[in-house]
Design a protein around this motif. Structure first.
Motif, PDB file in Angstrom:
ATOM      1  N   GLU A  17       0.833  -1.201   0.000  1.00  0.00           N
ATOM      2  CA  GLU A  17       0.000   0.000   0.000  1.00  0.00           C
ATOM      3  C   GLU A  17       0.872   1.257   0.000  1.00  0.00           C
ATOM      4  O   GLU A  17       0.569   2.226  -0.710  1.00  0.00           O
ATOM      5  CB  GLU A  17      -0.944   0.011   1.202  1.00  0.00           C
ATOM      6  CG  GLU A  17      -2.055  -0.997   1.093  1.00  0.00           C
ATOM      7  CD  GLU A  17      -2.846  -1.151   2.377  1.00  0.00           C
ATOM      8  OE1 GLU A  17      -4.002  -1.602   2.284  1.00  0.00           O
ATOM      9  OE2 GLU A  17      -2.330  -0.838   3.474  1.00  0.00           O
ATOM     10  N   GLN A  36      -7.706   4.827   1.945  1.00  0.00           N
ATOM     11  CA  GLN A  36      -8.584   4.345   3.013  1.00  0.00           C
ATOM     12  C   GLN A  36      -9.826   5.218   3.098  1.00  0.00           C
ATOM     13  O   GLN A  36     -10.132   5.820   4.111  1.00  0.00           O
ATOM     14  CB  GLN A  36      -7.830   4.300   4.346  1.00  0.00           C
ATOM     15  CG  GLN A  36      -6.604   3.425   4.328  1.00  0.00           C
ATOM     16  CD  GLN A  36      -6.883   1.982   3.957  1.00  0.00           C
ATOM     17  OE1 GLN A  36      -7.983   1.507   4.098  1.00  0.00           O
ATOM     18  NE2 GLN A  36      -5.871   1.294   3.464  1.00  0.00           N
ATOM     19  N   TYR A  42     -17.950  -0.109   2.900  1.00  0.00           N
ATOM     20  CA  TYR A  42     -16.592  -0.563   2.608  1.00  0.00           C
ATOM     21  C   TYR A  42     -15.592   0.588   2.729  1.00  0.00           C
ATOM     22  O   TYR A  42     -15.950   1.755   2.605  1.00  0.00           O
ATOM     23  CB  TYR A  42     -16.522  -1.153   1.197  1.00  0.00           C
ATOM     24  CG  TYR A  42     -17.408  -2.348   1.023  1.00  0.00           C
ATOM     25  CD1 TYR A  42     -17.087  -3.568   1.617  1.00  0.00           C
ATOM     26  CD2 TYR A  42     -18.575  -2.279   0.283  1.00  0.00           C
ATOM     27  CE1 TYR A  42     -17.908  -4.674   1.474  1.00  0.00           C
ATOM     28  CE2 TYR A  42     -19.398  -3.378   0.124  1.00  0.00           C
ATOM     29  CZ  TYR A  42     -19.058  -4.567   0.729  1.00  0.00           C
ATOM     30  OH  TYR A  42     -19.867  -5.663   0.587  1.00  0.00           O
ATOM     31  N   ALA A  44     -12.171   1.615   0.798  1.00  0.00           N
ATOM     32  CA  ALA A  44     -11.300   1.316  -0.334  1.00  0.00           C
ATOM     33  C   ALA A  44      -9.868   1.676   0.019  1.00  0.00           C
ATOM     34  O   ALA A  44      -9.628   2.699   0.669  1.00  0.00           O
ATOM     35  CB  ALA A  44     -11.748   2.120  -1.551  1.00  0.00           C
ATOM     36  N   ASP A  45      -8.914   0.842  -0.418  1.00  0.00           N
ATOM     37  CA  ASP A  45      -7.504   1.178  -0.192  1.00  0.00           C
ATOM     38  C   ASP A  45      -7.209   2.536  -0.810  1.00  0.00           C
ATOM     39  O   ASP A  45      -6.671   3.423  -0.157  1.00  0.00           O
ATOM     40  CB  ASP A  45      -6.577   0.120  -0.803  1.00  0.00           C
ATOM     41  CG  ASP A  45      -6.580  -1.193  -0.045  1.00  0.00           C
ATOM     42  OD1 ASP A  45      -7.033  -1.214   1.118  1.00  0.00           O
ATOM     43  OD2 ASP A  45      -6.128  -2.197  -0.615  1.00  0.00           O
ATOM     44  N   GLU A  56      -7.144  -1.578  -5.239  1.00  0.00           N
ATOM     45  CA  GLU A  56      -6.954  -2.397  -4.045  1.00  0.00           C
ATOM     46  C   GLU A  56      -5.633  -3.149  -4.120  1.00  0.00           C
ATOM     47  O   GLU A  56      -5.279  -3.665  -5.181  1.00  0.00           O
ATOM     48  CB  GLU A  56      -8.090  -3.417  -3.915  1.00  0.00           C
ATOM     49  CG  GLU A  56      -9.455  -2.817  -3.660  1.00  0.00           C
ATOM     50  CD  GLU A  56      -9.615  -2.311  -2.249  1.00  0.00           C
ATOM     51  OE1 GLU A  56      -9.145  -2.973  -1.306  1.00  0.00           O
ATOM     52  OE2 GLU A  56     -10.214  -1.239  -2.083  1.00  0.00           O
ATOM     53  N   ASP A  58      -4.094  -6.410  -2.498  1.00  0.00           N
ATOM     54  CA  ASP A  58      -4.597  -7.581  -1.781  1.00  0.00           C
ATOM     55  C   ASP A  58      -3.462  -8.479  -1.322  1.00  0.00           C
ATOM     56  O   ASP A  58      -2.611  -8.875  -2.112  1.00  0.00           O
ATOM     57  CB  ASP A  58      -5.532  -8.401  -2.680  1.00  0.00           C
ATOM     58  CG  ASP A  58      -6.822  -7.680  -3.010  1.00  0.00           C
ATOM     59  OD1 ASP A  58      -7.167  -6.717  -2.283  1.00  0.00           O
ATOM     60  OD2 ASP A  58      -7.494  -8.069  -3.972  1.00  0.00           O
ATOM     61  N   HIS A  62      -6.711 -12.649   0.999  1.00  0.00           N
ATOM     62  CA  HIS A  62      -7.755 -12.491  -0.023  1.00  0.00           C
ATOM     63  C   HIS A  62      -7.868 -13.723  -0.910  1.00  0.00           C
ATOM     64  O   HIS A  62      -8.849 -13.887  -1.622  1.00  0.00           O
ATOM     65  CB  HIS A  62      -7.476 -11.260  -0.893  1.00  0.00           C
ATOM     66  CG  HIS A  62      -7.636  -9.977  -0.153  1.00  0.00           C
ATOM     67  ND1 HIS A  62      -8.805  -9.260  -0.147  1.00  0.00           N
ATOM     68  CD2 HIS A  62      -6.773  -9.277   0.621  1.00  0.00           C
ATOM     69  CE1 HIS A  62      -8.659  -8.178   0.599  1.00  0.00           C
ATOM     70  NE2 HIS A  62      -7.434  -8.167   1.072  1.00  0.00           N
ATOM     71  N   ASP A  71     -14.444 -10.589  -1.491  1.00  0.00           N
ATOM     72  CA  ASP A  71     -13.953  -9.661  -2.520  1.00  0.00           C
ATOM     73  C   ASP A  71     -14.909  -9.588  -3.699  1.00  0.00           C
ATOM     74  O   ASP A  71     -15.156  -8.505  -4.233  1.00  0.00           O
ATOM     75  CB  ASP A  71     -12.563 -10.074  -3.005  1.00  0.00           C
ATOM     76  CG  ASP A  71     -11.467  -9.760  -1.993  1.00  0.00           C
ATOM     77  OD1 ASP A  71     -11.728  -9.009  -1.035  1.00  0.00           O
ATOM     78  OD2 ASP A  71     -10.349 -10.271  -2.175  1.00  0.00           O
ATOM     79  N   THR A  75     -16.679  -6.182  -4.766  1.00  0.00           N
ATOM     80  CA  THR A  75     -16.493  -5.645  -6.116  1.00  0.00           C
ATOM     81  C   THR A  75     -17.840  -5.477  -6.820  1.00  0.00           C
ATOM     82  O   THR A  75     -18.079  -4.454  -7.465  1.00  0.00           O
ATOM     83  CB  THR A  75     -15.550  -6.553  -6.938  1.00  0.00           C
ATOM     84  OG1 THR A  75     -14.267  -6.552  -6.311  1.00  0.00           O
ATOM     85  CG2 THR A  75     -15.415  -6.077  -8.367  1.00  0.00           C
ATOM     86  N   VAL A  85     -13.127  -1.380 -10.285  1.00  0.00           N
ATOM     87  CA  VAL A  85     -12.201  -1.841  -9.251  1.00  0.00           C
ATOM     88  C   VAL A  85     -11.011  -2.528  -9.917  1.00  0.00           C
ATOM     89  O   VAL A  85     -11.185  -3.427 -10.733  1.00  0.00           O
ATOM     90  CB  VAL A  85     -12.894  -2.830  -8.281  1.00  0.00           C
ATOM     91  CG1 VAL A  85     -11.909  -3.320  -7.225  1.00  0.00           C
ATOM     92  CG2 VAL A  85     -14.113  -2.182  -7.628  1.00  0.00           C
ATOM     93  N   ARG A  87      -7.619  -4.639  -8.841  1.00  0.00           N
ATOM     94  CA  ARG A  87      -7.001  -5.354  -7.717  1.00  0.00           C
ATOM     95  C   ARG A  87      -5.618  -5.820  -8.132  1.00  0.00           C
ATOM     96  O   ARG A  87      -5.432  -6.337  -9.233  1.00  0.00           O
ATOM     97  CB  ARG A  87      -7.836  -6.569  -7.326  1.00  0.00           C
ATOM     98  CG  ARG A  87      -9.156  -6.215  -6.710  1.00  0.00           C
ATOM     99  CD  ARG A  87      -9.886  -7.481  -6.239  1.00  0.00           C
ATOM    100  NE  ARG A  87     -11.058  -7.086  -5.493  1.00  0.00           N
ATOM    101  CZ  ARG A  87     -11.049  -6.682  -4.227  1.00  0.00           C
ATOM    102  NH1 ARG A  87      -9.924  -6.663  -3.568  1.00  0.00           N
ATOM    103  NH2 ARG A  87     -12.161  -6.324  -3.635  1.00  0.00           N
TER     104      ARG A  87
END
Length: 93
Positions: A17, A36, A42, A44-45, A56, A58, A62, A71, A75, A85, A87
């Motif tokens: 991240e 965040q 939810y 979200a990153d 995101e 993961d 995950h 997930d 999504t 989204v 990932r």
């Protein structure tokens, strides 16, 4: 998830991240990203509200059966309210 938990997530980013945030922050890609960020139930990153894009990072949890189902549900919900989204696995970041 309450505001206290969201603040905790902001302060405790994973290495992946942190790497992603170093590339997304400060309009580096020409768009403003938040990290965040709460969307409905939810967090979200990373999210670009202007483009309705969630990114995101993961980790291995995950890839567990329950994680994959959660997930997919997450999504699908984000897609239903207009977000795309992306990932990435932590080790790919």
């Amino acid at each position: 998830m309450g505001d206290v938990q969201t603040r905790h997530l902001r302060k405790s980013m994973t290495d992946a991240e942190r790497r992603l945030w170093s590339r997304l922050r400060g309009n580096a890609l020409g768009f403003h990203f938040r990290r965040q960020h709460r969307i409905g139930i939810y967090v979200a990153d990373f999210v670009c509200l202007e483009r309705q894009l969630v990114v995101e990072a993961d980790g291995g949890q995950h890839n567990l059966p329950g994680g994959l189902v959660r997930d997919d549900r997450r999504t699908a919900w984000l897609n239903s309210v207009g977000y795309d989204v992306l990932r990435f696995w932590n080790n790919d970041v």
